[in-house]
Write a protein that holds these residues in place. Structure first.
Motif, mmCIF file in Angstrom:
data_model
loop_
_atom_site.group_PDB
_atom_site.id
_atom_site.type_symbol
_atom_site.label_atom_id
_atom_site.label_comp_id
_atom_site.label_asym_id
_atom_site.label_seq_id
_atom_site.Cartn_x
_atom_site.Cartn_y
_atom_site.Cartn_z
ATOM 1 N N TYR A 1 38.222 44.836 28.929
ATOM 2 C CA TYR A 1 37.751 44.915 27.643
ATOM 3 C C TYR A 1 36.869 43.406 27.340
ATOM 4 C CZ TYR A 1 39.941 49.236 27.321
ATOM 5 O OH TYR A 1 40.316 50.771 27.641
ATOM 6 N N ASN A 2 37.628 42.398 27.644
ATOM 7 C CA ASN A 2 37.281 41.097 27.398
ATOM 8 C C ASN A 2 35.978 40.806 28.075
ATOM 9 O OD1 ASN A 2 39.443 40.538 25.762
ATOM 10 N ND2 ASN A 2 40.599 39.410 27.700
ATOM 11 N N ALA A 3 35.895 41.311 29.392
ATOM 12 C CA ALA A 3 34.473 41.388 30.070
ATOM 13 C C ALA A 3 33.361 42.031 29.437
ATOM 14 C CB ALA A 3 34.992 41.800 31.544
ATOM 15 N N VAL A 4 33.723 43.315 29.032
ATOM 16 C CA VAL A 4 32.746 43.917 28.270
ATOM 17 C C VAL A 4 32.277 43.248 26.987
ATOM 18 C CG1 VAL A 4 32.343 46.119 27.189
ATOM 19 C CG2 VAL A 4 33.450 46.212 29.295
ATOM 20 N N LYS A 5 33.445 42.466 26.357
ATOM 21 C CA LYS A 5 32.961 42.065 25.091
ATOM 22 C C LYS A 5 31.862 40.691 25.372
ATOM 23 C CE LYS A 5 37.050 42.166 22.314
ATOM 24 N NZ LYS A 5 38.338 41.401 22.339
ATOM 25 N N ARG A 6 31.822 40.238 26.530
ATOM 26 C CA ARG A 6 30.867 39.250 27.045
ATOM 27 C C ARG A 6 29.328 39.667 26.718
ATOM 28 N NH1 ARG A 6 30.957 37.049 32.555
ATOM 29 N NH2 ARG A 6 29.576 35.339 31.863
ATOM 30 N N CYS B 1 28.268 42.426 33.584
ATOM 31 C CA CYS B 1 29.449 41.729 32.664
ATOM 32 C C CYS B 1 30.909 42.694 32.998
ATOM 33 C CB CYS B 1 29.124 41.639 31.288
ATOM 34 S SG CYS B 1 27.751 40.512 30.762
ATOM 35 N N ALA B 2 30.558 43.783 32.771
ATOM 36 C CA ALA B 2 31.725 44.706 32.721
ATOM 37 C C ALA B 2 32.531 45.204 33.850
ATOM 38 C CB ALA B 2 31.474 46.205 32.282
ATOM 39 N N LEU B 3 31.913 45.241 35.015
ATOM 40 C CA LEU B 3 32.544 45.606 36.413
ATOM 41 C C LEU B 3 32.648 44.465 37.160
ATOM 42 C CD1 LEU B 3 30.453 48.909 36.694
ATOM 43 C CD2 LEU B 3 32.624 48.765 35.762
ATOM 44 N N ASP B 4 31.575 43.773 37.420
ATOM 45 C CA ASP B 4 31.885 42.769 38.409
ATOM 46 C C ASP B 4 32.719 41.630 37.900
ATOM 47 O OD1 ASP B 4 30.313 42.679 40.561
ATOM 48 O OD2 ASP B 4 28.604 41.588 40.088
ATOM 49 N N GLY B 5 32.396 41.141 36.578
ATOM 50 C CA GLY B 5 33.111 40.214 35.971
ATOM 51 C C GLY B 5 34.538 40.647 35.720
ATOM 52 N N ALA B 6 35.223 41.496 35.567
ATOM 53 C CA ALA B 6 36.318 42.156 35.249
ATOM 54 C C ALA B 6 37.030 42.189 36.622
ATOM 55 C CB ALA B 6 36.267 43.498 34.350
ATOM 56 N N LEU B 7 36.479 42.881 37.655
ATOM 57 C CA LEU B 7 37.112 43.321 38.700
ATOM 58 C C LEU B 7 37.117 41.830 39.695
ATOM 59 C CD1 LEU B 7 35.012 46.228 39.945
ATOM 60 C CD2 LEU B 7 37.243 46.303 38.862
ATOM 61 N N VAL B 8 36.393 40.995 39.558
ATOM 62 C CA VAL B 8 36.492 39.880 40.368
ATOM 63 C C VAL B 8 37.654 38.944 39.752
ATOM 64 C CG1 VAL B 8 35.326 37.461 40.875
ATOM 65 C CG2 VAL B 8 34.164 39.705 40.995
ATOM 66 N N LYS B 9 38.005 38.723 38.436
ATOM 67 C CA LYS B 9 39.059 38.382 37.882
ATOM 68 C C LYS B 9 40.372 38.713 38.276
ATOM 69 C CE LYS B 9 39.698 35.773 33.526
ATOM 70 N NZ LYS B 9 40.430 34.900 34.350
ATOM 71 N N PHE B 10 40.435 40.138 38.397
ATOM 72 C CA PHE B 10 41.650 40.638 38.762
ATOM 73 C C PHE B 10 41.880 40.361 40.278
ATOM 74 C CE2 PHE B 10 40.613 44.377 35.984
ATOM 75 C CZ PHE B 10 41.445 44.191 35.221
ATOM 76 N N LEU B 11 40.991 40.461 40.923
ATOM 77 C CA LEU B 11 41.138 39.977 42.452
ATOM 78 C C LEU B 11 41.780 38.631 42.747
ATOM 79 C CD1 LEU B 11 40.473 41.079 45.312
ATOM 80 C CD2 LEU B 11 38.286 39.768 45.331
ATOM 81 N N LEU B 12 41.046 37.497 41.998
ATOM 82 C CA LEU B 12 41.475 36.437 41.997
ATOM 83 C C LEU B 12 42.932 36.032 41.574
ATOM 84 C CD1 LEU B 12 38.282 34.417 41.476
ATOM 85 C CD2 LEU B 12 39.301 35.040 43.615
ATOM 86 N N ASP B 13 43.426 36.874 40.495
ATOM 87 C CA ASP B 13 44.717 36.971 39.972
ATOM 88 C C ASP B 13 45.706 37.263 40.906
ATOM 89 O OD1 ASP B 13 43.749 35.753 37.700
ATOM 90 O OD2 ASP B 13 43.730 37.395 36.379
ATOM 91 N N GLU B 14 45.205 38.428 41.757
ATOM 92 C CA GLU B 14 46.527 38.989 42.420
ATOM 93 C C GLU B 14 46.271 38.374 44.042
ATOM 94 O OE1 GLU B 14 48.037 42.051 42.225
ATOM 95 O OE2 GLU B 14 47.698 41.212 40.025
ATOM 96 N N VAL B 15 45.387 37.785 44.589
ATOM 97 C CA VAL B 15 45.140 37.562 46.057
ATOM 98 C C VAL B 15 45.227 35.891 45.960
ATOM 99 C CG1 VAL B 15 43.974 37.538 48.134
ATOM 100 C CG2 VAL B 15 43.886 39.520 46.580
ATOM 101 N N SER B 16 46.110 35.497 46.939
ATOM 102 C CA SER B 16 46.173 33.797 47.104
ATOM 103 C C SER B 16 45.573 33.412 48.287
ATOM 104 C CB SER B 16 47.671 33.627 47.040
ATOM 105 O OG SER B 16 48.170 34.241 48.142
ATOM 106 N N ASP B 17 44.992 34.284 49.194
ATOM 107 C CA ASP B 17 44.100 33.964 50.258
ATOM 108 C C ASP B 17 42.962 32.756 50.059
ATOM 109 O OD1 ASP B 17 42.916 33.726 52.733
ATOM 110 O OD2 ASP B 17 42.680 35.876 52.990
ATOM 111 N N PRO B 18 43.272 31.445 50.603
ATOM 112 C CA PRO B 18 42.152 30.517 50.133
ATOM 113 C C PRO B 18 40.691 31.036 50.486
ATOM 114 C CG PRO B 18 43.320 29.922 52.220
ATOM 115 C CD PRO B 18 44.055 31.086 51.526
ATOM 116 N N VAL B 19 40.408 31.737 51.747
ATOM 117 C CA VAL B 19 39.172 32.356 52.019
ATOM 118 C C VAL B 19 38.756 33.095 51.118
ATOM 119 C CG1 VAL B 19 37.952 33.569 53.838
ATOM 120 C CG2 VAL B 19 39.284 32.176 54.616
ATOM 121 N N CYS B 20 39.567 34.049 50.470
ATOM 122 C CA CYS B 20 39.242 34.901 49.380
ATOM 123 C C CYS B 20 38.549 34.207 48.152
ATOM 124 C CB CYS B 20 40.096 35.937 48.971
ATOM 125 S SG CYS B 20 39.844 36.793 47.250
ATOM 126 N N HIS B 21 39.331 32.962 47.908
ATOM 127 C CA HIS B 21 39.000 32.208 46.744
ATOM 128 C C HIS B 21 37.683 31.309 46.994
ATOM 129 C CE1 HIS B 21 42.359 32.376 43.782
ATOM 130 N NE2 HIS B 21 42.721 33.089 44.870
#
Lengths: 313, 169
Positions: A237-242, A143-163
């Motif tokens: 923190y939102n991810a940890v709350k999950r 929840c904490a690491l995977d969830g949060a980190l992945v969300k950051f990545l998708l907010d930052e990167v626009s590469d369609p392959v990444c999505h």
């Protein structure tokens, strides 16, 4: 006293098999790599490296869980999850390659000291931890690491392959979280004396120390990295709350003492004013940064199974 | 899941691998430990590369010494400990005593064959066959010239994969 809990793990195993995907399904040379600017590349490189290693640590966690699984079906599910976490690490490494973040040798970058510690401790003690402890820790990490980190990545990167890659990864992760918490329900519905005995077994010094020296600074180090990138830590923190939110939905999870311990820790992690940060977690990050990597011995053999190549011939 | 019919290379079932030379070939062996222990040492003698997709490990003892029941597993464990140095390979060759209650099999060559150059132990589950080889759940497609499918492999009966796997687990 024990209660009954019913969930069709066989159907879940079949779904997992049906939903498999491969790195070869993705066109790694498709247009979009140019969206990774030099500035973004410099910012994302250490972040991606952390992400690869966190997935890899998760993979090792599932390998240990497979040894403890209560039924053959759940064991098989964990074996698939072990492979899937490895697949995520491989796919993220392939993304790093696409974005020119890997060196000439194409090897994965070195993990930071906190990740190295996590790898070492999980490798040494993961297989001996009682099921209740490991089965509670893994969903919190996910929840904490995977969830949060992945969300950051998708907010930052626009590469369609990444999505595209992360659509697959998120769909896998959703199943991991579902199974993680269903297994907690299954354990929680078991006999109370067994829960108590396993919980007492968890009070071994290496487990308590592992939690304080490895797990506590791991989350805070990640937070520091996130803040250093100029991103809001609230998302972590939102991810940890999950973890607490999903756990409280179950009927039996609250019967597991380890769940309460980690839930209490999660509550302290998301409370920035808690003395937990000032007195324990932040000093641990500083202290662990002085540990020379040499004392951890040579890297574990499973670390070398990472690859960014979709095809092995 | 796509079945074995998707694979376009040489597919050998059960005992069809016997008496063949695999010179210059890369070979994938799909079998549980007890069967891979028979196939791999023979195939590794001639093949250029052998990828051992071991499905479920089994205990092995090197010699046919009659041992009383309670001593068989410790003997097999000792054999594994002495024959395989790397803890991660050893871990993947250790059966799960809760679900695998088979008696140790006599075979003294498997561990040595696995550790020779060109031989790789892979324990990721295979989920599909493609014309060039197999796809395993760690997301990698393994291209090989020949696939050897053990008779006890979960993929040997593609029409009922779920039940087969259940009985082997």
């Amino acid at each position: 006293m024990s209660t009954t809990f019913d969930y069709d793990f066989d159907a879940m195993l079949q779904t997992i098999k049906d939903k498999q995907w491969s790195l070869a399904d993705i066109d790694w040379d498709a247009p979009g790599a140019e969206t990774m600017t030099d500035e973004l590349r410099a910012k994302m490189q250490p972040f991606m490296a952390d992400l690869v290693w966190i997935e890899h640590v998760g993979a090792r966690g599932f390998a240990s869980l497979a040894k403890k699984a209560p039924t053959p079906t759940i064991k098989r599910i964990y074996e698939y999850f072990h492979a899937e976490e490895q697949k995520h690490a491989n796919a993220e490494l392939a993304l790093m390659k696409r974005w020119g973040m890997l060196g000439e040798d194409g090897k994965a970058p070195e993990p930071n000291i906190n990740v190295k510690l996590a790898i070492k401790v999980l490798d040494d003690y993961g297989d001996t931890l009682p099921l209740t402890g490991l089965a509670t820790l893994i969903p919190l990490l996910e929840c904490a690491l995977d969830g949060a980190l992945v969300k950051f990545l998708l907010d930052e990167v626009s590469d369609p392959v990444c999505h595209e890659v992360f659509r697959h990864i998120n769909s896998d992760e959703a199943r991991h979280i579902t199974v993680d918490f269903k297994v907690l329900e299954l354990i929680g519905a078991g006999p109370l004396h067994k829960l108590l005995i396993e919980s007492i077994a968890l009070l071994q010094p290496q487990v308590v120390l592992g939690l304080i020296v490895v797990f506590t600074p791991l989350i805070n180090k990640m937070r520091d990295n996130i803040v250093a990138m100029g991103l809001p830590e609230q998302k972590l923190y939102n991810a940890v709350k999950r973890f607490t939110t999903i756990g409280s939905r179950g009927d039996y999870t609250s019967r597991i003492p380890a769940y309460h311990v980690l839930r209490a820790q999660a509550a302290m992690v998301i409370d920035r004013t808690s003395p937990y940060h000032r007195l324990l977690a932040d000093p641990m990050v500083r202290l662990t940064s002085f540990i020379p990597a040499k004392v951890l011995g040579k890297p574990q053999a499973w670390v070398e199974e990472l690859t960014h190549e979709p095809i092995a011939s | 899941m796509t079945g074995t019919e998707e694979y376009a290379g040489l597919l050998l079932r059960a005992d069809e691998w016997r008496g063949r030379a695999f010179t210059g070939m890369s070979v994938a062996v799909l079998a549980p430990g007890r069967e891979a222990a028979v196939i791999v040492p023979e195939v590794a003698r001639t093949a250029r590369e052998v990828k051992v997709f071991q499905e479920e490990p089994d205990w092995l003892v090197p010699w046919p010494v009659p041992l009383p029941g309670p001593l068989r597993r410790p003997a097999a464990r000792l054999h594994l400990r002495l024959a395989v140095k790397d803890p991660w390979i050893r871990r993947r060759l250790t059966p799960d005593g809760r679900f695998n209650t088979r008696r140790p099999r006599v075979d003294g060559r498997y561990y040595a064959a696995l550790q020779q150059d060109g031989c790789t132990l892979i324990s990721w589950p295979i989920y599909a066959f493609v014309p060039e080889g197999v796809r395993s759940a760690e997301g990698i497609e393994h291209h090989v010239d020949c696939v050897i499918l053990g008779a006890a492999s979960v993929h040997a009966a593609p029409s009922i994969p779920a039940q087969r796997e259940e009985s082997c687990a």
